[in-house]
Design an enzyme around this catalytic site. Sequence first.
Site, PDB file in Angstrom:
ATOM      1  N   ASP A  66     -11.726  -8.074   7.114  1.00 11.78           N
ATOM      2  CA  ASP A  66     -12.862  -7.858   6.696  1.00 11.78           C
ATOM      3  C   ASP A  66     -13.655  -9.185   6.729  1.00 11.78           C
ATOM      4  O   ASP A  66     -15.096  -9.366   6.973  1.00 11.78           O
ATOM      5  CB  ASP A  66     -12.996  -7.254   5.315  1.00 11.78           C
ATOM      6  CG  ASP A  66     -13.185  -5.941   5.312  1.00 11.78           C
ATOM      7  OD1 ASP A  66     -12.514  -5.270   6.113  1.00 11.78           O
ATOM      8  OD2 ASP A  66     -13.793  -5.177   4.223  1.00 11.78           O
TER       9      ASP A  66
ATOM     10  N   TYR B 137       0.782  -1.290   0.039  1.00 14.80           N
ATOM     11  CA  TYR B 137      -0.036   0.025  -0.063  1.00 14.80           C
ATOM     12  C   TYR B 137       0.979   1.133  -0.027  1.00 14.80           C
ATOM     13  O   TYR B 137       0.330   2.365  -0.404  1.00 14.80           O
ATOM     14  CB  TYR B 137      -1.042  -0.118   1.360  1.00 14.80           C
ATOM     15  CG  TYR B 137      -2.287  -0.932   1.119  1.00 14.80           C
ATOM     16  CD1 TYR B 137      -2.100  -2.014   0.074  1.00 14.80           C
ATOM     17  CD2 TYR B 137      -2.893  -0.894   2.133  1.00 14.80           C
ATOM     18  CE1 TYR B 137      -3.215  -2.783   0.090  1.00 14.80           C
ATOM     19  CE2 TYR B 137      -4.109  -1.877   2.078  1.00 14.80           C
ATOM     20  CZ  TYR B 137      -4.204  -2.723   1.084  1.00 14.80           C
ATOM     21  OH  TYR B 137      -5.140  -3.791   1.069  1.00 14.80           O
TER      22      TYR B 137
ATOM     23  N   ASP C  51      -3.632 -17.821   1.811  1.00 16.99           N
ATOM     24  CA  ASP C  51      -4.799 -18.747   1.131  1.00 16.99           C
ATOM     25  C   ASP C  51      -5.403 -19.620   2.047  1.00 16.99           C
ATOM     26  O   ASP C  51      -6.517 -19.876   2.356  1.00 16.99           O
ATOM     27  CB  ASP C  51      -4.533 -19.351  -0.182  1.00 16.99           C
ATOM     28  CG  ASP C  51      -3.127 -19.918  -0.109  1.00 16.99           C
ATOM     29  OD1 ASP C  51      -2.453 -19.817   0.849  1.00 16.99           O
ATOM     30  OD2 ASP C  51      -2.676 -20.347  -1.162  1.00 16.99           O
TER      31      ASP C  51
ATOM     32  N   LYS D 285       2.504 -15.391   2.749  1.00 22.06           N
ATOM     33  CA  LYS D 285       2.529 -16.083   1.153  1.00 22.06           C
ATOM     34  C   LYS D 285       4.284 -16.566   0.810  1.00 22.06           C
ATOM     35  O   LYS D 285       4.553 -16.197  -0.200  1.00 22.06           O
ATOM     36  CB  LYS D 285       1.868 -15.332   0.196  1.00 22.06           C
ATOM     37  CG  LYS D 285       1.713 -15.798  -0.893  1.00 22.06           C
ATOM     38  CD  LYS D 285       0.515 -16.770  -1.054  1.00 22.06           C
ATOM     39  CE  LYS D 285       0.323 -17.697  -2.270  1.00 22.06           C
ATOM     40  NZ  LYS D 285      -0.619 -18.890  -2.214  1.00 22.06           N
TER      41      LYS D 285
ATOM     42  N   ASP E 251      -5.753  -6.483   5.883  1.00 20.61           N
ATOM     43  CA  ASP E 251      -6.939  -5.732   5.104  1.00 20.61           C
ATOM     44  C   ASP E 251      -7.897  -6.615   4.937  1.00 20.61           C
ATOM     45  O   ASP E 251      -9.260  -6.579   5.236  1.00 20.61           O
ATOM     46  CB  ASP E 251      -6.513  -4.735   4.221  1.00 20.61           C
ATOM     47  CG  ASP E 251      -7.495  -4.019   3.601  1.00 20.61           C
ATOM     48  OD1 ASP E 251      -8.544  -3.705   4.484  1.00 20.61           O
ATOM     49  OD2 ASP E 251      -7.299  -3.266   2.870  1.00 20.61           O
TER      50      ASP E 251
END
Length: 346
Positions: free
Chosen positions: A240, A137, A212, A179, A236
């Site tokens: 959610d 970001y 994942d 990851k 992020d």
Amino acid sequence: MAKRIVTLPGDGIGPEIMAPTLSILRELGDFDFEEHLIGGAAIDACGVALSDETLAAARSADAVLLAAVGGPRWDSTDPQAPRPEQGLLGLRKGLGLYANLRPVRPLPALAEASPLRAQLIEGVDLLVVRELTGGIYFGEKRREADSASDLCIYSEAEIERIARSAFGLARAKVTSVDKANVLETSRLWREVVSRVHSEEFPHIALEHMLVDNAAMQLLAAPRHFDVILTENMFGDILSDEAAMLTGSIGMLPSASLGAGGPGLFEPVHGSAPDIAGRGLANPLAMFLSAALMLRLGLRMEAEAAAIESAVAGALDAGLRTSDLGGSATTAEATRAVLEGLMARKS
Ligand code: NAD
């Protein structure tokens, strides 16, 4: 002296949930509120999402309370156009808020509001610790004639400090999400988290999980988690997803903390332009964010707990806004929580 709180209502439902939050806080103490513009409202007024004046006010406050920014009015694919989210990113960077904490504790009264089976979410009590000022970001962004790129970069020091926050907050276990089978930043993340763990927090269990798989496990076995430690973008998305364990994104608060200065407290949800201006927003995530502000930002534990128990009491008594499948308005939800707070005095 009254604590000085900078309030940033922002856009969409932001002002509709900020005003009742201040009425809740006024019930609990003497605060000095100072309102400033951020996001789309600030773009309209002065051309930038975060003015120097707003950032300076936030820096010198005891705590910063933010509702939400953004909306279709300011959506644009023009990379030069000012964007409401720049206000949020600028505030996080400007206040050095590298640790974003998102507690997910589904309330028994809302067990039926979650799309997951009640038996799966019963007893879930997890905390997402998201790195907030690094990663993709904040890396360099480039746009060429027919391609675009976003740089993802993390330093050892950035990973060390967020790992310390996570281990310090864990009761028993940290699940570090990355990851590492694909990304170099994730391999560094894994090495540094393992080192901080073995050198400083050997009494806490540590496991590594690929993002994942973590996305799947959050739905398949959410009780598995205590603290989820992860980088900016993964956090992020996962937080959610975790919000749905509580029944609605309208229920989830967050705290962003740095090294010493004022913290930033805000609901996880956005500005909900689809329901803005209709008095239908669920203000509970905003109230719970104010509770986190009292607990973590102002060290007012009793008052924080009072808000949380008034929210739980209102839900037990049947309060449901539209996002929770009911028809209660923002004003009715506020009244129910205020009544709970007043009842504790009598
Ligand atoms: P959103 O969180 O605003 O809304 C998603 C859905 O949840 C909508 O249907 C909305 O009505 C509902 N919802 C959200 N909060 C609610 C509440 N308190 N009560 C009842 N229903 C609620 O996400 P979005 O639609 O993807 O984004 C809308 C705007 O908000 C965009 O401009 C986005 O950039 C911005 N945004 C801001 C923040 C922030 O300020 N921290 C976070 C996410 C999105």
